[in-house]
Design a protein around this motif. Structure first.
Motif, PDB file in Angstrom:
ATOM      1  N   ASP A 104       0.755  -1.322   0.152  1.00 47.74           N
ATOM      2  CA  ASP A 104       0.108   0.174   0.118  1.00 47.74           C
ATOM      3  C   ASP A 104       0.302   1.266   0.325  1.00 47.74           C
ATOM      4  N   PRO A 119       3.277  -2.773 -15.934  1.00 47.13           N
ATOM      5  CA  PRO A 119       2.322  -3.313 -14.779  1.00 47.13           C
ATOM      6  C   PRO A 119       0.980  -4.529 -15.288  1.00 47.13           C
ATOM      7  N   TRP A 123      -0.279  -7.009 -12.664  1.00 44.99           N
ATOM      8  CA  TRP A 123      -1.615  -6.962 -12.562  1.00 44.99           C
ATOM      9  C   TRP A 123      -1.870  -8.210 -13.172  1.00 44.99           C
ATOM     10  N   ARG A 130      -3.520  -6.243  -6.611  1.00 49.59           N
ATOM     11  CA  ARG A 130      -4.485  -5.512  -7.268  1.00 49.59           C
ATOM     12  C   ARG A 130      -5.499  -4.438  -5.990  1.00 49.59           C
ATOM     13  N   LYS A 132      -3.576  -3.468  -3.575  1.00 46.07           N
ATOM     14  CA  LYS A 132      -2.804  -1.757  -2.714  1.00 46.07           C
ATOM     15  C   LYS A 132      -3.221  -0.499  -3.905  1.00 46.07           C
ATOM     16  N   LYS A 133      -2.754  -0.264  -3.091  1.00 45.45           N
ATOM     17  CA  LYS A 133      -2.830   1.707  -3.167  1.00 45.45           C
ATOM     18  C   LYS A 133      -1.486   2.249  -3.725  1.00 45.45           C
ATOM     19  N   ILE A 134      -1.286   1.727  -5.395  1.00 41.02           N
ATOM     20  CA  ILE A 134      -0.316   1.803  -5.800  1.00 41.02           C
ATOM     21  C   ILE A 134       0.389   2.921  -7.182  1.00 41.02           C
ATOM     22  N   THR A 135       1.405   3.656  -6.872  1.00 41.61           N
ATOM     23  CA  THR A 135       1.283   4.623  -8.099  1.00 41.61           C
ATOM     24  C   THR A 135       1.929   4.472  -9.202  1.00 41.61           C
ATOM     25  N   TRP A 136       2.218   4.544 -10.103  1.00 42.19           N
ATOM     26  CA  TRP A 136       3.117   3.670 -10.749  1.00 42.19           C
ATOM     27  C   TRP A 136       3.307   5.022 -12.783  1.00 42.19           C
ATOM     28  N   TRP A 165      -4.912   0.458  -9.772  1.00 47.75           N
ATOM     29  CA  TRP A 165      -3.857   1.640  -9.853  1.00 47.75           C
ATOM     30  C   TRP A 165      -3.566   2.950 -10.263  1.00 47.75           C
ATOM     31  N   LYS A 166      -3.135   3.900  -9.559  1.00 46.78           N
ATOM     32  CA  LYS A 166      -2.956   5.812 -10.493  1.00 46.78           C
ATOM     33  C   LYS A 166      -1.589   5.087 -11.388  1.00 46.78           C
TER      34      LYS A 166
END
Length: 408
Positions: A104, A119, A123, A130, A132-136, A165-166
């Protein structure tokens, strides 16, 4: 005989069922994103063949930023990206989720992201990530590829019924400034293009680019930041992956996979002297690949029986001691390690050994290159990690390869 296999790199039985379904029908997702008509889908085979020529035989005339050409991007996604997803999803599904150091609020940077292949592959291969709050931060020279890649990613996510995800698209080359430091950095099929026309020595380039990638990572000593590097399994690319592995070790990283040790690479692709000239690459046959992808490959005149890659996953070590590539004598290693196990990473397909009236396979180990002679029908697959009692006594050397012979 006791089972020797510890883990695999390409076991397709561990692939999530919904991901297999998405991979098998990825061409439908591509057609939907690109709004391709039936006629345009039929014409893709010719465009794929043309792009393949530019990527291989006609590299010198290919212009920088070719991925900004919409027709080339569609051909790339419809064929090359699809095959890369097949490779990467199979590989990532067999790696422990801890190798990617994602949780997270993690920050990930994908350099040379193109249509977001890494990514999307993560996924599909790691359902546990999936939620988790992940920023790519997805970095590439081509805004067209990034834009279409994000559309593909969102289409894939929608089929899994999860929140995405972001994604932050960044137009630029390796080294472009990112406003946040990362827990994880990935880079796939980038350096084979960067180094092919570069006149600088490859060891110099490995030192430079490993530093460029490390600059993206957080400096927190308690955070085992990670780097993933994947390249085609050809000798030139594999040689560079080996050099990058060495460079990362010297920067305080430890190889997580595929390497079963932190010693000198015995399959670094360098010829001459006492080196074997063998290069580190792993592969699997394409029997279980999507049928429509195999059919498209045939139509494009690019049939594929094997899917091959070279890669390394390295994590920053929590040990503050400086990492040094060791080159300990074999006899000393045997004396020091009588009570523990020796790990062997299978680095070839099964091969016949006529002179010995046996069969076997090459393996990477901390003892160096090993020729494992299979007397008990173990028959491991390419990429599997085996564990055996540490050998004792004097080991024979194979005259052809210079590898140590170990009987299993």
């Amino acid at each position: 005989m006791k089972k020797l296999t510890v883990s695999s790199l390409f076991d397709d039985s561990v692939l999530p069922p919904e991901s297999v379904e998405i991979l098998n029908n990825f061409d439908d997702i591509v057609a939907d994103v690109w709004k391709l008509s039936g006629k345009q889908r039929i014409q893709l085979a010719g465009k794929i063949k043309k792009l393949s020529h530019e990527l291989t035989d006609d590299r010198s005339s290919r212009r920088l930023g070719y991925m900004n050409d919409a027709s080339l991007v569609s051909a790339y996604i419809a064929y090359f990206m699809w095959w890369n997803l097949v490779r990467f999803v199979r590989l990532f599904s067999n790696l422990p989720v801890s190798a990617f150091n994602l949780d997270d609020d993690s920050i990930a940077i994908d350099v040379g992201s193109g249509p977001l292949t890494i990514p999307i592959a993560l996924w599909l291969s790691k359902p546990e990530l999936r939620e988790k709050k992940i920023t790519w931060y997805c970095v590439d020279l081509s805004q067209t590829a990034l834009s279409q890649g994000e559309n593909l990613y969102l289409s894939v996510v929608a089929k899994t019924k999860c929140e995405p995800w972001k994604i932050v698209r960044v137009k630029g080359p390796l080294g472009v400034q990112i406003r946040e430091k990362a827990d994880f950095v990935s880079c796939a099929n980038v350096f084979n293009e960067i180094i092919q026309n570069n006149e600088m020595p490859t060891d110099f380039l490995a030192k430079k680019y490993s530093g460029d990638l490390e600059k993206y990572l957080k400096k927190d000593e308690n955070n085992r930041t990670a780097v993933l590097l994947v390249e085609p399994g050809d000798p030139h690319s594999a040689r560079f992956v080996s050099l990058m592995r060495d460079a990362f070790i010297r920067r305080g990283f430890e190889p997580v996979s595929p390497c079963p040790h932190i010693h000198m690479c015995p399959m670094d692709g360098r010829k001459g002297g006492s080196m074997t000239g063998k290069w580190c690459n792993f592969g699997f046959n394409t029997d279980s690949a999507p049928k429509r992808l195999l059919k498209l490959s045939e139509k494009a005149g690019l049939p594929k029986e094997r899917a091959v890659l070279s890669f390394v996953v390295a994590q920053k070590s929590s040990d503050k001691k400086e990492k040094v590539l060791e080159s300990t004598s074999i006899s000393d290693l045997i004396k020091q390690n009588k009570s523990r196990k020796l790990r062997l990473r299978v680095a070839s397909d099964f091969i016949k050994l006529p002179a010995l009236h046996r069969s076997g396979y090459y393996c990477c180990s901390e003892l160096g290159l090993v020729l494992a002679i299979d007397e008990h029908g173990v028959k491991p697959k390419n990429g599997e990690l085996l564990e055996i009692p540490f050998p004792t006594g004097q080991l024979e050397t194979d005259q052809k390869s210079g590898a140590l012979k170990i009987i299993l």
